[in-house]
Write a protein that holds these residues in place. Structure first.
Motif, short mmCIF file in Angstrom:
data_model
loop_
_atom_site.label_atom_id
_atom_site.label_comp_id
_atom_site.label_asym_id
_atom_site.label_seq_id
_atom_site.Cartn_x
_atom_site.Cartn_y
_atom_site.Cartn_z
N PHE A 72 0.85 -1.20 0.00
CA PHE A 72 0.00 0.00 0.00
C PHE A 72 0.88 1.24 0.00
O PHE A 72 1.89 1.29 0.71
CB PHE A 72 -0.90 0.02 1.25
CG PHE A 72 -1.88 -1.10 1.27
CD1 PHE A 72 -2.99 -1.10 0.44
CD2 PHE A 72 -1.69 -2.19 2.12
CE1 PHE A 72 -3.89 -2.15 0.46
CE2 PHE A 72 -2.58 -3.23 2.14
CZ PHE A 72 -3.69 -3.22 1.31
N GLU A 73 0.45 2.23 -0.78
CA GLU A 73 1.27 3.45 -0.83
C GLU A 73 1.06 4.29 0.41
O GLU A 73 1.98 4.89 0.94
CB GLU A 73 0.87 4.27 -2.05
CG GLU A 73 1.63 3.85 -3.28
CD GLU A 73 1.18 4.66 -4.47
OE1 GLU A 73 0.77 5.82 -4.29
OE2 GLU A 73 1.24 4.10 -5.58
N LYS A 74 -0.18 4.32 0.85
CA LYS A 74 -0.51 5.21 1.97
C LYS A 74 -1.03 4.40 3.17
O LYS A 74 -1.67 3.37 3.00
CB LYS A 74 -1.64 6.18 1.54
CG LYS A 74 -1.28 7.06 0.36
CD LYS A 74 -0.79 8.38 0.87
CE LYS A 74 -0.56 9.46 -0.14
NZ LYS A 74 0.33 9.29 -1.22
N GLU A 75 -0.74 4.96 4.34
CA GLU A 75 -1.17 4.27 5.57
C GLU A 75 -2.69 4.11 5.63
O GLU A 75 -3.19 3.09 6.09
CB GLU A 75 -0.70 5.04 6.80
CG GLU A 75 0.69 4.63 7.23
CD GLU A 75 1.15 5.32 8.50
OE1 GLU A 75 0.38 6.13 9.07
OE2 GLU A 75 2.28 5.04 8.93
N PHE A 76 -3.41 5.13 5.13
CA PHE A 76 -4.87 5.04 5.28
C PHE A 76 -5.44 3.85 4.48
O PHE A 76 -6.44 3.27 4.85
CB PHE A 76 -5.55 6.38 4.91
CG PHE A 76 -5.68 6.64 3.45
CD1 PHE A 76 -6.75 6.12 2.71
CD2 PHE A 76 -4.75 7.43 2.79
CE1 PHE A 76 -6.87 6.37 1.36
CE2 PHE A 76 -4.87 7.67 1.44
CZ PHE A 76 -5.92 7.14 0.71
N GLN A 77 -4.71 3.49 3.39
CA GLN A 77 -5.18 2.33 2.61
C GLN A 77 -4.98 1.04 3.41
O GLN A 77 -5.82 0.15 3.41
CB GLN A 77 -4.41 2.24 1.29
CG GLN A 77 -4.68 3.43 0.38
CD GLN A 77 -3.67 3.54 -0.74
OE1 GLN A 77 -2.47 3.35 -0.54
NE2 GLN A 77 -4.16 3.83 -1.94
N LEU A 78 -3.84 0.99 4.09
CA LEU A 78 -3.56 -0.18 4.93
C LEU A 78 -4.61 -0.27 6.05
O LEU A 78 -5.19 -1.33 6.31
CB LEU A 78 -2.14 -0.03 5.52
CG LEU A 78 -1.68 -1.10 6.50
CD1 LEU A 78 -1.69 -2.47 5.85
CD2 LEU A 78 -0.26 -0.78 7.01
N THR A 79 -4.88 0.88 6.66
CA THR A 79 -5.87 0.92 7.75
C THR A 79 -7.24 0.44 7.25
O THR A 79 -7.89 -0.39 7.88
CB THR A 79 -5.99 2.36 8.31
OG1 THR A 79 -4.70 2.74 8.78
CG2 THR A 79 -6.99 2.45 9.43
N ALA A 80 -7.63 0.97 6.08
CA ALA A 80 -8.96 0.60 5.55
C ALA A 80 -9.02 -0.90 5.31
O ALA A 80 -10.05 -1.54 5.58
CB ALA A 80 -9.25 1.38 4.28
N THR A 81 -7.92 -1.47 4.81
CA THR A 81 -7.92 -2.91 4.52
C THR A 81 -8.03 -3.72 5.81
O THR A 81 -8.81 -4.68 5.89
CB THR A 81 -6.63 -3.29 3.75
OG1 THR A 81 -6.51 -2.40 2.65
CG2 THR A 81 -6.67 -4.72 3.26
#
Ligand code: AMP
Length: 503
Positions: A451-460
């Motif tokens: 993931f490029e951004k932390e928020f994408q990781l969080t959402a996943t």
């Protein structure tokens, strides 16, 4: 069992009296009794294993009550499961309870594909013709399980608390004896049935010919609708968590004008702040406010105190009260010795409303439950002290918490987060404001990911969690670290993480 006979009497004498009202659907005592006979006849015909539990899935439909009574009249305990519980957790509950039958009242299909479980819908039961009458000989009684409520477990799996007919009878008798709620009053039903707080209004109301008015999750999501419904409800007895009433108090119209007949507030499940009691007494001058304390394992509550002006003046942190007359409280130090009055110890509850233990978990039961002088005793994990005959609550001795009234084990959440392929290690920290937990924060050491951004990781990760945990257990915020700090003895240093989080 006396409770069932009480309900039957009301159904015979006042069949038209309303038992339950929920989102434009209502059911009278006569219908509740007769339809639960049909449910019981249907369940009986399925030849389930002796005393095997029946899982009842739905939200706050009147049919939930019919299914509960139908189960116990057929000799089976029920497991109430609210629609807020995700599928994987339901499957865990089915596995742990060995239930053979799931009654789906939610109106939506449940994609469970297990041979051991039969899923039936309301339509199937309603098309069953049963003109007979169940025999009280078959009804659940004495030490047999009446219901099993699942709570969060620190090992990652929910634990089923077994509540027997006599546990529930002891609780209901106490409610009817010690609180002014006994004349066929109108009760608020705020907690979904999978939380034991709902039992505080459900059975005292049904045993005394009262009417329950349900507050559904759709109403809670829209304050305007909630207040319209509250106005309609005209409730006389209010049962909720302090968090729920605190939310209502934010609206200045929450006062005697909205609910002119309200006379009793009953709170349980988390700390009742003195300021909330004061506000309630100002806005509802004719109502009495009660603080009660207890865990699901001792059938809802075992202590109570009326929060009078005198109590408010004397105790800035409110007591949780005196034990019910059939129950003893012990305050024990780490060696199991009773502490002196005023000293802090673990609260142990001994009495007839204490559960026989968690279903199928002998090792955990051995630590938490024991028998004393012929009665069950439960080590609550709560700290407290006695002063002037009143119990004061002083927090938990482990990682169980209450967030907005919901009970959960931080370790269960951590366990689920750690299962993600994107996580190496995780710790969940409650973030508090004025000593009240406002939200949960997960501190995570991430595994390799693209993931490029932390928020994408969080959402996943949040999406993964939503498949196994109810929404209220998913941490609101996520923070990522290279490593989790350790204490000198090699444990994760939660205190240090909390301090860093709050910086
Ligand atoms: P539950 O099983 O969901 O009812 O949660 C039980 C736990 O809630 C208890 O073990 C306490 O930690 C907490 N609790 C219950 N009642 C109170 C209260 N009146 N004040 C403070 N904490 C409470």
């Amino acid at each position: 069992m006396k409770l069932l006979y009480n309900i039957e009497d009301i159904a015979l004498i006042h069949p038209e009296k309303l038992a339950f009202i929920s989102t434009n659907k209502e059911i009278s005592y006569g219908d509740l009794w007769n339809q639960s006979e049909r449910f019981a006849g249907f369940f009986h015909g399925l030849k389930l294993k002796n005393a095997s539990p029946i899982l009842v899935y739905g939200h706050m439909e009147p049919e939930m009550l019919i299914a509960f009574l139908g189960s116990v009249k057929a000799g089976h305990p029920y497991i109430p499961v609210d629609t807020s519980i995700p599928l994987e957790r339901i499957i865990k509950i089915l596995e742990s309870s060995k239930a053979e039958l799931l009654v789906n009242l939610s109106g939506s299909p449940l994609p469970i594909d297990q041979e051991s479980i039969r899923i039936i819908s309301l339509e199937e039961i309603e098309s069953f013709h049963f003109n007979g009458k169940t025999s009280p000989d078959n009804w659940v009684r004495d030490d047999e399980n009446f219901y099993i409520i699942y709570t969060s477990g620190s090992t990652g799996n929910p634990k089923g608390v077994q509540i027997s007919a006599s546990n529930l009878q002891s609780f209901t008798d106490w409610m009817r004896k010690d609180f002014p709620i006994n004349n066929g009053l109108r009760f608020l039903n705020q907690a979904p049935f999978s939380f034991d707080l709902s039992v505080m209004d459900l059975y005292p109301a049904l045993a005394s010919g009262g009417t329950l008015f349900a507050i559904t999750k759709e109403m809670i999501a829209k304050p305007k609708i909630l207040f319209e419904e509250l106005k309609k409800s005209n409730v006389q007895v209010w049962t909720s968590t302090p968090s729920f009433v605190q939310m209502c108090l934010m609206d200045p119209s929450f006062n005697e004008g909205l609910l002119p007949e309200l006379r009793v507030f009953l709170f349980c499940g988390e700390i009742l702040p003195a300021i909330i009691s004061r506000q309630l007494k100002e806005r509802f001058p004719k109502a009495a406010v009660y603080n009660t304390y207890g865990p699901t394992e001792a059938t809802v509550a075992v202590t109570s105190v009326e929060v009078t002006e005198e109590i408010l003046e004397r105790y800035p942190a409110l007591p949780v009260g005196q034990p019910k007359s059939d129950t003893r409280l012990l305050l024990l130090d780490e060696n199991g010795t009773e502490v002196l009055e005023g000293e802090k110890g673990e609260i142990v509850i001994v009495g007839p409303s204490v559960s026989k233990g968690y279903l199928g978990l002998p090792e955990i039961n051995e630590k938490a439950f024991y028998s004393q002088d012929g009665q069950m005793a439960y080590r609550t994990g709560d700290a407290g002290y006695m002063e002037n005959g009143l119990l004061f609550y002083k927090g938990r001795m482990d990682f169980q918490i209450k967030l907005h009234g919901y009970r959960m084990e931080l370790e269960e959440i951590e366990h689920q987060i750690a299962k993600s392929q994107y996580v190496k290690a995780a710790v969940v920290i409650p973030v508090t404001q004025n000593e009240k937990i406002e939200y949960l924060m997960a501190a995570i050491v991430p595994a390799e990911h693209s993931f490029e951004k932390e928020f994408q990781l969080t959402a996943t990760i949040k999406k993964e969690l939503s498949e196994v945990l109810p929404a209220y257990m998913i941490p609101r915020k996520f923070t990522y670290r290279d490593a989790l700090p350790m204490t000198a003895n090699g444990k994760v240093d939660r205190k240090l993480i909390r301090e860093k989080v709050l910086l």
